[in-house]
Design an enzyme around this catalytic site. Structure first.
Site, PDB file in Angstrom:
ATOM      1  N   GLY A   3     -30.088 -32.504 -16.588  1.00 37.57           N
ATOM      2  CA  GLY A   3     -31.319 -31.901 -17.091  1.00 37.57           C
ATOM      3  C   GLY A   3     -31.151 -31.386 -18.519  1.00 37.57           C
TER       4      GLY A   3
ATOM      5  N   SER B  63     -28.158 -23.065 -18.370  1.00 41.04           N
ATOM      6  CA  SER B  63     -28.436 -21.626 -18.346  1.00 41.04           C
ATOM      7  C   SER B  63     -27.543 -20.893 -17.340  1.00 41.04           C
ATOM      8  CB  SER B  63     -29.915 -21.379 -18.019  1.00 41.04           C
ATOM      9  OG  SER B  63     -30.271 -21.992 -16.803  1.00 41.04           O
ATOM     10  N   THR B  64     -27.173 -21.546 -16.231  1.00 35.85           N
ATOM     11  CA  THR B  64     -26.276 -20.909 -15.260  1.00 35.85           C
ATOM     12  C   THR B  64     -24.876 -20.795 -15.864  1.00 35.85           C
ATOM     13  OG1 THR B  64     -27.558 -22.129 -13.620  1.00 35.85           O
ATOM     14  CG2 THR B  64     -25.653 -20.896 -12.809  1.00 35.85           C
TER      15      THR B  64
ATOM     16  N   LYS C 277     -32.131 -25.108  -6.120  1.00 35.91           N
ATOM     17  CA  LYS C 277     -31.505 -26.412  -6.408  1.00 35.91           C
ATOM     18  C   LYS C 277     -31.093 -27.160  -5.135  1.00 35.91           C
ATOM     19  CE  LYS C 277     -31.472 -25.409 -10.884  1.00 35.91           C
ATOM     20  NZ  LYS C 277     -30.305 -25.241 -11.702  1.00 35.91           N
TER      21      LYS C 277
ATOM     22  N   ASP D  26     -28.820 -29.723 -11.238  1.00 33.05           N
ATOM     23  CA  ASP D  26     -30.280 -29.729 -11.089  1.00 33.05           C
ATOM     24  C   ASP D  26     -30.675 -29.857  -9.622  1.00 33.05           C
ATOM     25  OD1 ASP D  26     -30.965 -29.688 -13.956  1.00 33.05           O
ATOM     26  OD2 ASP D  26     -29.855 -31.573 -13.938  1.00 33.05           O
TER      27      ASP D  26
ATOM     28  N   GLU E  57     -19.984 -33.932 -19.151  1.00 35.71           N
ATOM     29  CA  GLU E  57     -19.807 -33.184 -17.892  1.00 35.71           C
ATOM     30  C   GLU E  57     -19.080 -34.053 -16.865  1.00 35.71           C
ATOM     31  OE1 GLU E  57     -23.732 -30.290 -18.153  1.00 35.71           O
ATOM     32  OE2 GLU E  57     -23.881 -32.143 -17.040  1.00 35.71           O
TER      33      GLU E  57
END
Ligand code: 5RP
Length: 214
Positions: free
Chosen positions: A96, A30-31, A121, A84, A103
């Protein structure tokens, strides 16, 4: 301020690391979704992106940002991704969103890793967030037993298949005081594809809201 506002601030702050003509490595979550939106606004200044997941690829494509194969364009100058958890040494727990393998590959193939997070976080010791491990499906029980032997509580993320066709085990109950050693040890278990500890190669820069930790 909400977590989402802080995530957006971090994403927009990270745009300052994007330089003219770059191919940017892009994470997942989401970020990162906020970062991709911000990247869309300057898309004519970049050559394109290498994506770490189908989810991010779809958003990038939707904004008209060209996607490249890492094999054709790596190494990359910049990778931007969320996390996370993040400790004081910029070591991370990721996965997550189940995208940890790609990644980790894009992070490894990038010169600078800028990690974008909100303050929730940040931790002193990694492990409050259950540690994701991507496993080959037939190795699930074997890996789970090896985790129990090491004092962890493995929970299969039932119903989730990664972009690579594998499964995720989330490990609860570990206080990870030496993440570099644990990452190396877990990497040796047969059937483990990727450990969600980004410690041997952590972030180079952490952007937390508007704060930059270099
Ligand atoms: C996906 C990840 C994400 O970076 C991590 O889960 C953080 O996500 P978000 O930005 O939604 O909080 O590792 O595999």
């Amino acid at each position: 301020m909400t977590h989402d506002t802080a995530k957006r601030q971090a994403a927009e702050t990270a745009i300052r690391y994007v330089e003219e003509g770059m191919i940017v490595g892009v994470g997942t979550g989401s970020t990162v979704a906020h970062f991709i939106d911000a990247l869309g606004a300057i898309k004519h200044r970049i050559a394109g992106a290498v994506s770490s997941s189908d989810q991010s690829s779809e958003q990038l494509r939707g904004l008209g940002i060209e996607l490249f194969d890492l094999n054709a364009v790596g190494p990359l100058p910049l990778y931007v991704d969320g996390a996370d958890e993040c400790d004081g040494h910029k070591r991370l727990i990721k996965g997550g969103g189940a995208a940890l393998t790609r990644e980790k590959i894009v992070a490894a193939a990038s010169k600078r890793f800028v990690c974008i997070i909100d303050a929730s976080k940040r931790v002193d010791v990694l492990g409050r967030f259950p540690l994701p491990i991507e496993v080959i499906p037939m190795a699930r029980s074997h890996v789970a037993r090896e985790i129990v032997r090491r004092g962890g509580q493995p929970v299969w993320r039932d119903g989730v298949t990664t972009d690579n066709g594998n499964w995720i085990i989330d490990v609860h109950g570990w206080k990870i005081t030496d993440p570099v050693a644990l990452e190396a040890e877990l990497n040796q278990i047969a059937g483990v594809v990727t450990v969600g500890l980004f410690a041997a190669r952590g972030a180079d820069v952490v952007v937390c809201g508007q704060d930059v930790i270099d």
